[in-house]
Scaffold this motif. Structure first.
Motif, PDB file in Angstrom:
ATOM      1  N   VAL A   1      58.543  12.863  60.726  1.00 41.67           N
ATOM      2  CA  VAL A   1      60.459  13.917  60.348  1.00 41.67           C
ATOM      3  C   VAL A   1      60.337  13.505  59.301  1.00 41.67           C
ATOM      4  O   VAL A   1      60.577  14.634  58.061  1.00 41.67           O
ATOM      5  CB  VAL A   1      60.933  12.496  61.493  1.00 41.67           C
ATOM      6  N   TYR A   2      59.889  11.903  57.713  1.00 45.40           N
ATOM      7  CA  TYR A   2      59.612  12.629  57.082  1.00 45.40           C
ATOM      8  C   TYR A   2      58.791  13.608  55.644  1.00 45.40           C
ATOM      9  O   TYR A   2      59.793  13.574  54.791  1.00 45.40           O
ATOM     10  CB  TYR A   2      59.193  10.900  56.164  1.00 45.40           C
ATOM     11  N   SER A   3      57.836  14.004  56.517  1.00 46.53           N
ATOM     12  CA  SER A   3      57.351  15.181  55.617  1.00 46.53           C
ATOM     13  C   SER A   3      57.946  16.649  55.992  1.00 46.53           C
ATOM     14  O   SER A   3      58.434  17.328  54.960  1.00 46.53           O
ATOM     15  CB  SER A   3      56.048  15.677  56.741  1.00 46.53           C
ATOM     16  N   CYS A   4      58.974  16.302  56.677  1.00 45.35           N
ATOM     17  CA  CYS A   4      60.400  18.054  56.401  1.00 45.35           C
ATOM     18  C   CYS A   4      61.041  17.212  56.087  1.00 45.35           C
ATOM     19  O   CYS A   4      61.586  18.535  54.797  1.00 45.35           O
ATOM     20  CB  CYS A   4      60.373  18.030  58.414  1.00 45.35           C
ATOM     21  N   ILE A   5      61.679  16.160  56.082  1.00 41.20           N
ATOM     22  CA  ILE A   5      63.240  15.825  54.865  1.00 41.20           C
ATOM     23  C   ILE A   5      62.704  16.327  53.564  1.00 41.20           C
ATOM     24  O   ILE A   5      63.229  16.963  53.032  1.00 41.20           O
ATOM     25  CB  ILE A   5      62.744  14.422  55.085  1.00 41.20           C
ATOM     26  N   ALA A   6      61.231  15.550  53.280  1.00 42.89           N
ATOM     27  CA  ALA A   6      60.336  15.683  52.280  1.00 42.89           C
ATOM     28  C   ALA A   6      60.542  17.221  51.425  1.00 42.89           C
ATOM     29  O   ALA A   6      61.315  17.662  50.505  1.00 42.89           O
ATOM     30  CB  ALA A   6      59.244  15.181  51.819  1.00 42.89           C
ATOM     31  N   MET A   7      60.182  18.362  52.502  1.00 41.41           N
ATOM     32  CA  MET A   7      59.708  19.706  52.345  1.00 41.41           C
ATOM     33  C   MET A   7      61.274  20.246  51.575  1.00 41.41           C
ATOM     34  O   MET A   7      61.666  20.823  51.488  1.00 41.41           O
ATOM     35  CB  MET A   7      59.426  20.115  53.208  1.00 41.41           C
ATOM     36  N   SER A   8      62.319  19.664  52.588  1.00 40.87           N
ATOM     37  CA  SER A   8      63.445  20.448  52.557  1.00 40.87           C
ATOM     38  C   SER A   8      64.023  19.578  51.192  1.00 40.87           C
ATOM     39  O   SER A   8      65.079  20.436  50.883  1.00 40.87           O
ATOM     40  CB  SER A   8      64.948  19.925  53.709  1.00 40.87           C
ATOM     41  N   MET A   9      63.988  18.440  50.888  1.00 40.48           N
ATOM     42  CA  MET A   9      64.565  18.080  49.212  1.00 40.48           C
ATOM     43  C   MET A   9      64.154  18.783  47.955  1.00 40.48           C
ATOM     44  O   MET A   9      64.608  18.722  47.155  1.00 40.48           O
ATOM     45  CB  MET A   9      64.564  16.657  49.279  1.00 40.48           C
ATOM     46  N   LEU A  10      62.983  19.520  48.660  1.00 43.44           N
ATOM     47  CA  LEU A  10      62.373  19.726  46.975  1.00 43.44           C
ATOM     48  C   LEU A  10      62.030  20.822  46.068  1.00 43.44           C
ATOM     49  O   LEU A  10      62.370  20.830  45.114  1.00 43.44           O
ATOM     50  CB  LEU A  10      60.527  20.296  48.102  1.00 43.44           C
ATOM     51  N   PRO A  11      62.924  21.813  46.765  1.00 44.10           N
ATOM     52  CA  PRO A  11      63.688  22.533  46.236  1.00 44.10           C
ATOM     53  C   PRO A  11      64.605  22.622  45.414  1.00 44.10           C
ATOM     54  O   PRO A  11      64.688  22.736  43.844  1.00 44.10           O
ATOM     55  CB  PRO A  11      63.927  23.802  46.903  1.00 44.10           C
TER      56      PRO A  11
ATOM     57  N   CYS B   1      56.282  10.186  53.760  1.00 42.31           N
ATOM     58  CA  CYS B   1      56.162  10.659  54.275  1.00 42.31           C
ATOM     59  C   CYS B   1      54.083  10.668  53.918  1.00 42.31           C
ATOM     60  O   CYS B   1      53.631  12.311  54.749  1.00 42.31           O
ATOM     61  CB  CYS B   1      56.512  12.204  53.563  1.00 42.31           C
ATOM     62  N   THR B   2      53.586   9.988  53.432  1.00 43.25           N
ATOM     63  CA  THR B   2      52.156   9.815  52.954  1.00 43.25           C
ATOM     64  C   THR B   2      51.424   9.113  54.373  1.00 43.25           C
ATOM     65  O   THR B   2      49.962   8.124  53.893  1.00 43.25           O
ATOM     66  CB  THR B   2      52.379   9.259  51.438  1.00 43.25           C
ATOM     67  N   HIS B   3      52.505   8.212  55.039  1.00 41.13           N
ATOM     68  CA  HIS B   3      51.814   6.622  55.744  1.00 41.13           C
ATOM     69  C   HIS B   3      52.294   7.458  57.636  1.00 41.13           C
ATOM     70  O   HIS B   3      52.660   8.081  57.530  1.00 41.13           O
ATOM     71  CB  HIS B   3      52.964   5.356  55.372  1.00 41.13           C
ATOM     72  N   SER B   4      50.777   7.208  58.360  1.00 40.81           N
ATOM     73  CA  SER B   4      52.061   7.055  59.642  1.00 40.81           C
ATOM     74  C   SER B   4      52.869   6.499  59.970  1.00 40.81           C
ATOM     75  O   SER B   4      53.508   5.394  59.534  1.00 40.81           O
ATOM     76  CB  SER B   4      50.440   6.632  60.817  1.00 40.81           C
ATOM     77  N   SER B   5      52.992   6.601  61.213  1.00 36.83           N
ATOM     78  CA  SER B   5      54.313   6.505  62.231  1.00 36.83           C
ATOM     79  C   SER B   5      54.264   5.089  62.066  1.00 36.83           C
ATOM     80  O   SER B   5      55.291   4.142  61.673  1.00 36.83           O
ATOM     81  CB  SER B   5      54.608   7.354  63.527  1.00 36.83           C
ATOM     82  N   GLN B   6      52.966   4.538  62.070  1.00 36.18           N
ATOM     83  CA  GLN B   6      52.572   3.443  62.546  1.00 36.18           C
ATOM     84  C   GLN B   6      53.173   2.057  61.712  1.00 36.18           C
ATOM     85  O   GLN B   6      53.675   1.035  61.370  1.00 36.18           O
ATOM     86  CB  GLN B   6      51.613   2.693  63.822  1.00 36.18           C
ATOM     87  N   ASP B   7      53.232   2.724  59.982  1.00 32.23           N
ATOM     88  CA  ASP B   7      52.522   1.935  59.035  1.00 32.23           C
ATOM     89  C   ASP B   7      54.568   2.208  58.346  1.00 32.23           C
ATOM     90  O   ASP B   7      54.839   0.855  58.037  1.00 32.23           O
ATOM     91  CB  ASP B   7      52.485   2.338  57.924  1.00 32.23           C
ATOM     92  N   ILE B   8      55.152   3.624  58.623  1.00 34.09           N
ATOM     93  CA  ILE B   8      56.317   3.269  58.455  1.00 34.09           C
ATOM     94  C   ILE B   8      57.231   2.235  59.643  1.00 34.09           C
ATOM     95  O   ILE B   8      58.040   1.597  59.244  1.00 34.09           O
ATOM     96  CB  ILE B   8      57.350   4.258  59.075  1.00 34.09           C
TER      97      ILE B   8
ATOM     98  N   LEU C   1      48.426  15.313  55.041  1.00 32.10           N
ATOM     99  CA  LEU C   1      47.934  16.368  55.965  1.00 32.10           C
ATOM    100  C   LEU C   1      48.401  16.354  56.731  1.00 32.10           C
ATOM    101  O   LEU C   1      48.894  17.522  57.303  1.00 32.10           O
ATOM    102  CB  LEU C   1      47.295  16.421  54.792  1.00 32.10           C
ATOM    103  N   GLU C   2      48.272  15.226  57.731  1.00 30.92           N
ATOM    104  CA  GLU C   2      48.034  15.155  58.982  1.00 30.92           C
ATOM    105  C   GLU C   2      49.702  14.986  59.340  1.00 30.92           C
ATOM    106  O   GLU C   2      49.733  15.462  60.032  1.00 30.92           O
ATOM    107  CB  GLU C   2      47.677  13.815  59.611  1.00 30.92           C
ATOM    108  N   ASN C   3      50.326  14.351  58.795  1.00 26.26           N
ATOM    109  CA  ASN C   3      51.646  14.835  59.186  1.00 26.26           C
ATOM    110  C   ASN C   3      52.930  15.629  59.062  1.00 26.26           C
ATOM    111  O   ASN C   3      52.919  16.110  59.337  1.00 26.26           O
ATOM    112  CB  ASN C   3      52.554  14.035  58.343  1.00 26.26           C
ATOM    113  N   TYR C   4      52.242  16.731  57.886  1.00 29.72           N
ATOM    114  CA  TYR C   4      52.212  17.719  57.823  1.00 29.72           C
ATOM    115  C   TYR C   4      52.317  18.951  58.919  1.00 29.72           C
ATOM    116  O   TYR C   4      52.186  20.136  59.634  1.00 29.72           O
ATOM    117  CB  TYR C   4      51.610  18.642  56.362  1.00 29.72           C
TER     118      TYR C   4
END
Length: 298
Positions: A265-275, A57-64, A77-80
């Motif tokens: 997508v990974y940013s959303c997944i990370a935020m959902s798992m954080l709590p 979630c801290t990298h661009s889609s191309q790198d992933i 931050l850009e992904n978010y």
């Protein structure tokens, strides 16, 4: 002289016993080393999916899409920002938090109340009713969904978050675990003393039983919170309005909206798992203490 000799001999024997015990404990064991290696490897395997999720979630889609990423990047931050443009993630977070907390409170109280009845009261059909509770544990959610949906439609709770909170009152796992804890932790003499002092049954439960079973309630409440937070199938059938979506539905929504934008997508997944990660990190000691309570007797 005889007493001194016996005392000196006993002291020497104890010292030798302690020496051999320490030596035995400190001795290298191949089996213990293999066990530690296995446990370490298992912990690493369990941690890797969460690690790669946070890293991605801290990298661009191309790198992933092109390479395996091990170190964090600078694109979170850009992904978010892209993710929050079309997905109301914070609304989903608030919905899931409200539903999970309410379900946990109701499940803990009414589950403990039911367990108290099964553990400390004698009535006809008690074992049969408890067998039904145990039998409901083996029924998959997919099979029970048909009956739950029928009840919800009958009560007019479609697209209502109460439909995800009220069923939590009937938690068979809470009843099963807490019943045996009450049987071992709550003495009948304590209850009889309270009754002789004029306490009502509900006061006995609220003032005496509940404080004594906090470890078991904390353990099962953590599992209930995590299960309610991660629930996907039932909210998918019940909720139709996007503003009422829970975090799993928001994650599925983000995956549909941002099909090729892996960073969002990974940013959303990370935020959902954080709590979940936070709750488990701070409350894992209650899980261990609740599961091991009564295992060792002094």
């Amino acid at each position: 002289m005889s007493y001194s000799a016996n005392y000196s001999g006993a002291t020497a024997k104890n010292l030798n016993s302690n020496f051999y015990t320490v030596k035995k404990k400190g001795r290298f064991s191949i089996g213990r080393a293999i066990l530690y290696v296995f446990m370490t490897a298992l912990a690493v395997i369990c941690f890797l999916p969460f690690y790669f999720m946070i890293i991605n979630c801290t990298h661009s889609s191309q790198d992933i899409a092109q390479k395996l990423l091990i170190f964090p990047g600078l694109e979170f931050l850009e992904n978010y920002k892209r993710m929050t443009l079309l997905v109301p993630i914070w609304k989903g977070m608030a919905n899931s938090l409200m539903i999970a907390v309410s379900a946990t409170i109701l499940s803990g109280y009414f589950g403990a109340l039911t367990s108290f009845g099964f553990a400390k009261y004698k009535f006809k059909g008690k074992e049969f009713l408890f067998a039904i509770v145990l039998g409901s544990l083996i029924v998959p959610q997919q099979i029970a969904l048909a009956g739950i949906s029928k009840v919800i439609y009958t009560l007019g709770l479609v697209d209502n978050r109460l439909a995800l909170i009220i069923p939590a009152m009937a938690n068979p796992a809470m009843v099963f675990f807490t019943r045996y804890y009450i049987q071992s932790a709550v003495s009948d003499s304590v209850l009889e003393s309270a009754r002789m002092d004029g306490c009502s049954e509900f006061r006995i439960f609220n003032s005496i039983v509940m404080p004594m079973i906090v470890p078991s309630l904390a353990t099962m409440s953590i599992f209930t919170f995590i299960g309610s937070w991660n629930s996907y199938l039932l909210p998918l059938f019940i909720l139709n309005t996007q503003d009422k979506y829970t975090m799993p539905l928001m994650t599925a929504l983000a995956k549909g909206v941002y099909q090729n934008d892996f960073g969002a997508v990974y940013s959303c997944i990370a935020m959902s798992m954080l709590p979940i990660i936070v709750v488990f990190s701070f409350c894992s000691k209650y899980i261990i203490s609740g599961l091991t309570a009564g295992a060792v007797k002094e």
